[in-house]
Design a protein around this motif. Structure first.
Motif, PDB file in Angstrom:
ATOM      1  N   SER A 116      86.676 -10.941  81.138  1.00  0.00           N
ATOM      2  CA  SER A 116      85.990 -11.217  82.398  1.00  0.00           C
ATOM      3  C   SER A 116      86.988 -11.348  83.537  1.00  0.00           C
ATOM      4  O   SER A 116      87.995 -12.034  83.409  1.00  0.00           O
ATOM      5  CB  SER A 116      85.191 -12.516  82.278  1.00  0.00           C
ATOM      6  N   VAL A 117      86.679 -10.684  84.628  1.00  0.00           N
ATOM      7  CA  VAL A 117      87.564 -10.672  85.787  1.00  0.00           C
ATOM      8  C   VAL A 117      86.780 -11.160  87.008  1.00  0.00           C
ATOM      9  O   VAL A 117      85.668 -10.690  87.263  1.00  0.00           O
ATOM     10  CB  VAL A 117      88.094  -9.243  86.049  1.00  0.00           C
ATOM     11  N   CYS A 146      83.968  -3.131  77.957  1.00  0.00           N
ATOM     12  CA  CYS A 146      84.867  -4.210  77.569  1.00  0.00           C
ATOM     13  C   CYS A 146      85.129  -5.166  78.735  1.00  0.00           C
ATOM     14  O   CYS A 146      85.702  -6.227  78.561  1.00  0.00           O
ATOM     15  CB  CYS A 146      86.169  -3.581  77.078  1.00  0.00           C
ATOM     16  N   ILE A 147      84.724  -4.750  79.930  1.00  0.00           N
ATOM     17  CA  ILE A 147      85.061  -5.536  81.117  1.00  0.00           C
ATOM     18  C   ILE A 147      83.814  -6.076  81.799  1.00  0.00           C
ATOM     19  O   ILE A 147      82.832  -5.366  81.998  1.00  0.00           O
ATOM     20  CB  ILE A 147      85.895  -4.693  82.099  1.00  0.00           C
ATOM     21  N   GLU A 148      83.887  -7.357  82.122  1.00  0.00           N
ATOM     22  CA  GLU A 148      82.803  -8.008  82.833  1.00  0.00           C
ATOM     23  C   GLU A 148      83.340  -8.505  84.168  1.00  0.00           C
ATOM     24  O   GLU A 148      84.415  -9.098  84.221  1.00  0.00           O
ATOM     25  CB  GLU A 148      82.282  -9.182  82.001  1.00  0.00           C
ATOM     26  N   LEU A 177      78.131  -7.392  84.480  1.00  0.00           N
ATOM     27  CA  LEU A 177      78.236  -8.283  85.636  1.00  0.00           C
ATOM     28  C   LEU A 177      77.769  -9.684  85.264  1.00  0.00           C
ATOM     29  O   LEU A 177      76.794  -9.847  84.531  1.00  0.00           O
ATOM     30  CB  LEU A 177      77.386  -7.756  86.793  1.00  0.00           C
ATOM     31  N   ALA A 178      78.495 -10.675  85.786  1.00  0.00           N
ATOM     32  CA  ALA A 178      78.120 -12.069  85.549  1.00  0.00           C
ATOM     33  C   ALA A 178      77.967 -12.792  86.876  1.00  0.00           C
ATOM     34  O   ALA A 178      78.675 -12.501  87.838  1.00  0.00           O
ATOM     35  CB  ALA A 178      79.187 -12.753  84.702  1.00  0.00           C
ATOM     36  N   PRO A 196      71.353  -7.256  89.649  1.00  0.00           N
ATOM     37  CA  PRO A 196      71.573  -6.524  88.409  1.00  0.00           C
ATOM     38  C   PRO A 196      72.705  -7.159  87.604  1.00  0.00           C
ATOM     39  O   PRO A 196      73.824  -6.657  87.592  1.00  0.00           O
ATOM     40  CB  PRO A 196      71.957  -5.129  88.894  1.00  0.00           C
ATOM     41  N   VAL A 197      72.443  -8.280  86.961  1.00  0.00           N
ATOM     42  CA  VAL A 197      73.499  -8.948  86.199  1.00  0.00           C
ATOM     43  C   VAL A 197      73.119  -9.113  84.734  1.00  0.00           C
ATOM     44  O   VAL A 197      71.945  -9.001  84.366  1.00  0.00           O
ATOM     45  CB  VAL A 197      73.874 -10.336  86.791  1.00  0.00           C
TER      46      VAL A 197
END
Ligand code: C2E
Ligand code: CA
Ligand code: CA
Ligand code: CA
Length: 280
Positions: A116-117, A146-148, A177-178, A196-197
């Motif tokens: 998570s970034v 692999c990336i949020e 997305l978070a 849109p998460v």
């Protein structure tokens, strides 16, 4: 009374002055740090609450310039935003993450992991940001799944159709997305479907003093129940005690992070955690 009022005014005036000076100093250091690569990343493990297996990590930025000692991102990110440096900094973070994911093979070795970034609200205003992400994913051959990307809920206050479009395009590329610090903003629960998460991160302030029956518990229940009906994954952040962890598990929260589980780690230590695999 008049005299002391005047002194008080002077006092506040000096406080304001000092704040401005500190911000200027931080901005100068950040600029210098960008040029000299004086940033580093820490990885805070995120765990499946049921099994306590590692689910991934949140990437946290640190500035290693000596004059920034004791000044964390809570302070310098807002300065970077104010002085127009945040996009450059976030881009550095994102590219560094792609680089380390490519060279370590973390995502290939742990297909369900997510890194998570944090991104700033600025990125949502940049209609080219999804293209930048797509290019990087291709260049580094890293699966977007692999990336949020974490966006802070309070920043959604003046979100418009174009911001939503940017988020949708990012998600269409396969990134997740978070909504970060969830519960601290003003998102009416019935507005949530606009965003849109995939994940809600319950803010640390609700977890901190969590015990059954307290007002925070009511809020956590409400968030978990809305997340359940919209099928969002949930993360509790700032878990500091066994009791909090147990309560959150009983309530059905999916994931957890916090000092009780682990502090932010250097990459070399993160990949040494049980269950974390990389290329040898
Ligand atoms: P955040 O996204 O809410 O990140 C969580 C912060 O809470 C981190 O502080 C983490 O160390 C801290 N934390 C996590 N668990 C606990 C706990 O159990 N107890 C306590 N007391 N603290 C805990 P950190 O690293 O200082 O980051 C602060 C904020 O700076 C982040 O809040 C995020 O908004 C921002 N930030 C960090 N890295 C980046 C970045 O690369 N880009 C952007 N745009 N923002 C970043
Ligand atoms: Ca975050
Ligand atoms: Ca947060
Ligand atoms: Ca925060």
């Amino acid at each position: 009374a008049k005299q002391s009022g005047k002194n008080q005014y002077k006092f506040f005036d000096r406080q304001v002055q000092e704040k401005i000076m500190l911000k200027r100093k931080i901005s100068t250091t950040l600029r210098y740090a960008l040029n000299t690569h004086a940033f580093t990343l820490m990885y805070m493990p995120i765990y499946h609450i049921e099994s306590l297996e590692v689910a991934g990590a949140e990437v946290l930025l640190r500035c290693i310039d000596p004059s920034m000692e004791g000044i964390g991102p809570d302070q310098f990110i807002s300065v970077a935003e104010e002085f127009g440096m945040i996009k450059e900094i976030d881009l550095w973070v994102i590219e560094e993450v792609f680089r380390i994911l490519q060279s370590s093979g973390l995502c290939e070795s742990n297909p369900d992991f997510r890194i998570s970034v944090n991104i700033s609200a600025e990125e949502m205003n940049d209609i080219h940001f999804p293209d930048v992400l797509a290019k990087l994913a291709q260049q580094y051959a890293v699966s977007p799944a692999c990336i949020e990307l974490e966006i802070t809920e309070t920043r959604l206050v003046d979100i418009d159709a174009s911001n939503i479009d940017v988020l949708q395009r990012i998600r269409a590329l396969g990134f997740r997305l978070a909504l970060d610090d969830f519960g601290t903003g003003y998102t009416a629960f019935n507005q949530l479907y606009h965003y849109p998460v995939d994940q809600l991160k319950i803010d640390r302030s609700f977890i901190n003093e969590l015990h059954e029956g307290c007002k925070h518990a009511v809020m956590v229940d409400a968030i978990l129940s809305i997340a359940n009906s919209y099928q969002y994954e949930t993360v509790a952040e700032g878990v500091e005690t066994q009791d909090q962890l147990t309560l959150l598990r009983e309530k059905g929260c999916d994931l957890a992070q916090g000092y009780f589980l682990s502090k932010p780690l250097k990459w070399v230590h993160f990949v040494e955690l049980p269950g974390v695999k990389i290329y040898e």
